[in-house]
Motif scaffolding. Structure first.
Motif: not given
Lengths: 622, 74
Positions: A273-276, A278, A465, A468-469, A471-472, A474-475
């Motif tokens: 799934g998406p969480l895995r 991420l 930072i 966080a970057l 995560v962004v 990855w999206f």
């Protein structure tokens, strides 16, 4: 002086142990450096004495006199005189005097005394002074100065107790001194009179200095020699870069294996799934690619801190002064530029110690060319991927390349400074006045604390930072999902993939593919983020082995050598750090300079990468 | 059914993480003027947080310390 809170200002020469004493009294921790000019920020702390009195301590920038030559020194004078609107005049001044350099401190003490404020002289480093054979009659000194003189050892527990006791005594006294409202800047004659008075007081107090040992004089004669001194400096730096690669390989392999195992564990224990995705492809692959370089950063800074603590760095400044002067930089630029090897931000802020506005601007403009520690993960990744780990003439080839990259940064800075000098014209002469501290063995506690600070900052960034970057990114690399019937890797259809392809049109002439183009965008926030971004991009590129295999192996198999070398050349110059540009704007109070800096550095980066790529292809190494 | 359930909560957590990270990146990378604009916008749209936002604005507008260094990697 019976108010509930007393304002205490600490004034002293640079490197007299003022910041250490401030830390001792307030309990706060700061970096204690071994070269003059480290205190550039306002530092305030509180202390409540055993009697219940509360003190607000201000650690003022180091100064040699109350006639300022730099911005820092002007701040010290203005605070002492109560001229700063935001800073009330101090109730008491603690004049911190280095007991091993008393004549200079005494001149400052005489100047400060004329301000008319209550003053306590803290004779600091008395343990070291006694050990080295300095002696003075403290009570007589107190009488001559008309102010209490207390002994302090800022680096020892309880070393400031006597000072606190005197502060309490002074605070409970009912008599008050009136500040001298007619203070004027000392004339040349006043300075001479102060010097004569200081010499008289020292003689009256039986001041004795030890004779400098022949051995130390010989060591300095060798280390400060115009040829042999530079040779030693070069060899020393060369050794440091060799060690960075040779010593770090084992801990790096262990971290790498740990990151890979964690990624596999997440993949195996979570439902698809998406969480895995991420966690495994975004966070672990991205952040893991950055933290693997922690051992190299620790080794590099262990050497830098040890050299700083030993008293060698001011000597290096002296050695390089002639070179810096020849390209139009002030000798005072050495310390800001040296700080920029850690990070350009404190380096740019440290240019406040440069009196000439033009020299200061020139130093600011070249500071980002010094190889900051954020470049190290990028260099280390590319070197590990493209430069063979073998010996060349008895030296590690990877270490040699790293040394060459650092050298390229310095050479680039000197070249830019020389060009600026040609543009601005004039024929300035620069004098470097530098106090060379005695040599000493690096203190293990200082070293351990300094390394802990570096590691904490690096990991803090990885967990802040960079995470966080990732995560962004990855999206942006995952959405939108590929259309039905798509044959390529999903990332190719994502926002990041499309952006990377658009940018690749501009970056293709210098050999960069779309994955590099994608990584350079979050890499604008901070250089090392590009490494994590590459980790995420390749983990999402459909290559299942990318997560479990080291990133260097992945890029080595997918890029040409010419591309790898071009990216190295790009990173020598590219201003991939928004925080640096923001600080340049703040320090110059204008958008003009960060704008010029951005344009010229990106221009240089593109040219260097283009030349490297084309030359590499021409020599058929690609 | 089980997979769909997993997928929904995974998407929810991911959405929260992405939004939180985007705000954090914006906050870290932007300068003071953008941060103040952001606080003003939040002030208008989030009345229950006005006290906290005022305190934050006050902290940002007070004289700077070594705040720039907090984002450096020295």
């Amino acid at each position: 002086m019976s108010a509930a809170e007393s304002r205490i200002a600490l004034i002293g020469l640079p490197n007299c142990g003022k910041t250490a004493l401030f830390n001792r009294v307030t309990g706060s921790r700061q970096k204690v450096a071994n070269y003059p000019g480290v205190t550039v920020e306002r530092k305030e702390g509180y202390h409540r004495s055993a009697s219940g009195r509360r003190y607000r301590l201000l650690d003022l920038p180091g100064t040699y006199s109350l006639t300022p030559t730099t911005l820092d020194e002007a701040i010290t004078r203005d605070v002492a005189l109560g001229r700063l609107a935001s800073e009330p005049r101090p109730d008491t001044i603690v004049l911190v005097a280095d007991a091993t350099h008393l004549p200079l401190s005494l001149r400052l003490a005489l100047e400060v005394k004329r301000l008319g404020l209550p003053m306590i002289v803290a004779l600091n480093m008395t343990d070291l002074a006694r050990k080295r054979g300095y002696s003075i009659d403290r009570e007589r000194l107190s009488k001559e100065l008309g102010a209490p003189v207390v002994e302090t050892i800022a680096v020892a527990r309880g070393g400031a107790d006597a000072l606190i006791r005197y502060l309490d005594e002074l605070s409970s006294e009912t008599t008050t001194l009136t500040p001298n409202s007619e203070w004027r800047e000392p004339s040349a004659e006043d300075v001479q009179q102060t010097h004569i008075e200081a010499t008289r007081i020292l003689a009256a107090c039986g001041y004795r200095e030890p004779a400098r040992s022949d051995f130390m004089t010989s060591v300095d004669r060798f280390l400060l020699h115009p040829f042999f001194g530079l040779l030693v400096l070069g060899v020393l730096l060369f050794f440091v870069f060799q060690a960075v690669f040779s010593w770090a390989s084992l801990p790096m392999d262990l971290i790498d294996a740990g990151v890979a195992a964690l990624g596999e564990w997440v993949r195996g224990s979570m439902p698809d799934g998406p969480l895995r995705s991420l966690l495994a492809d975004g966070i672990i692959a991205g952040v893991g690619s950055v933290i693997v370089f922690l051992p190299q950063i620790i080794i590099l800074f262990a050497f830098i801190l040890a050299l700083e603590d030993s008293g060698y760095l001011p000597r290096a400044a002296y050695l390089l002064d002639r070179v810096m002067g020849s390209v139009g930089l002030s000798g005072r630029a050495f310390i800001p530029l040296l700080s920029s090897f850690a990070c350009a931000i404190p380096g740019i802020m440290a240019t406040r110690t440069i009196p000439s506005v033009r020299d200061r601007l020139a130093t600011i403009m070249v500071a980002p060319l010094m190889t900051c520690s954020a470049r190290l993960p990028v260099y280390a990744l590319l070197i590990a991927a493209f430069i063979p780990d073998r010996d060349l003439g008895g030296f590690n080839l990877q270490g040699l390349v790293l040394f060459a990259l650092y050298f390229a940064g310095v050479a680039g800075a000197l070249l830019v400074a020389w060009t600026l000098k040609k543009f601005r014209g004039g024929n300035d002469t620069h004098l470097l006045m530098l106090e060379l501290p005695d040599y000493q063995w690096p203190r293990l506690g200082n070293l351990a604390y300094g390394l802990w600070e570096r590691a904490r900052l690096f990991l803090g960034r990885a967990g802040g930072i960079i995470l966080a970057l990732m995560v962004v990114l990855w999206f942006l690399s995952t959405y939108p999902a590929p259309p039905v019937g798509a044959t390529g890797a999903p990332i190719e259809y994502s926002f990041a993939g499309q952006l990377g392809r658009a940018l690749a049109v501009v970056l293709a002439p210098i050999g960069f593919n779309w994955q590099i183009s994608v990584a350079l965008i979050p890499g604008l926030a901070a250089r090392e983020v590009a490494v994590g971004a590459l980790g995420t991009v390749y983990a999402l590129s459909g290559d299942e082995t990318a997560v479990s295999t080291a990133l260097s192996s992945v890029i080595a198999s997918q890029w040409s050598l010419a591309t790898g070398l071009a990216l190295l050349a790009w990173y020598v110059f590219a201003p991939q750090c928004l925080a640096t540009l923001a600080v340049v704007k703040r320090e110059t109070n204008s958008w003009r300079y960060p704008l010029i800096m951005t344009v010229y550095l990106f221009g240089l980066a593109y040219l260097a990468a283009f030349a490297t790529y084309r030359l590499a292809l021409w020599f058929s190494v690609g | 059914m089980m997979t769909m359930h997993h997928d929904v909560w995974q998407q929810l957590i991911v959405a929260l993480l992405v939004i939180g990270s985007s705000v954090y990146v914006f906050w870290t990378v932007s300068g003071l003027s953008w941060r103040l604009r952001f606080i003003r916008a939040a002030h208008r749209t989030l009345p229950p947080l006005r006290g906290r936002l005022d305190r934050l604005r006050h902290r940002l507008e007070s004289p700077p310390g070594c705040s720039a260094c907090r984002s450096c990697s020295k």
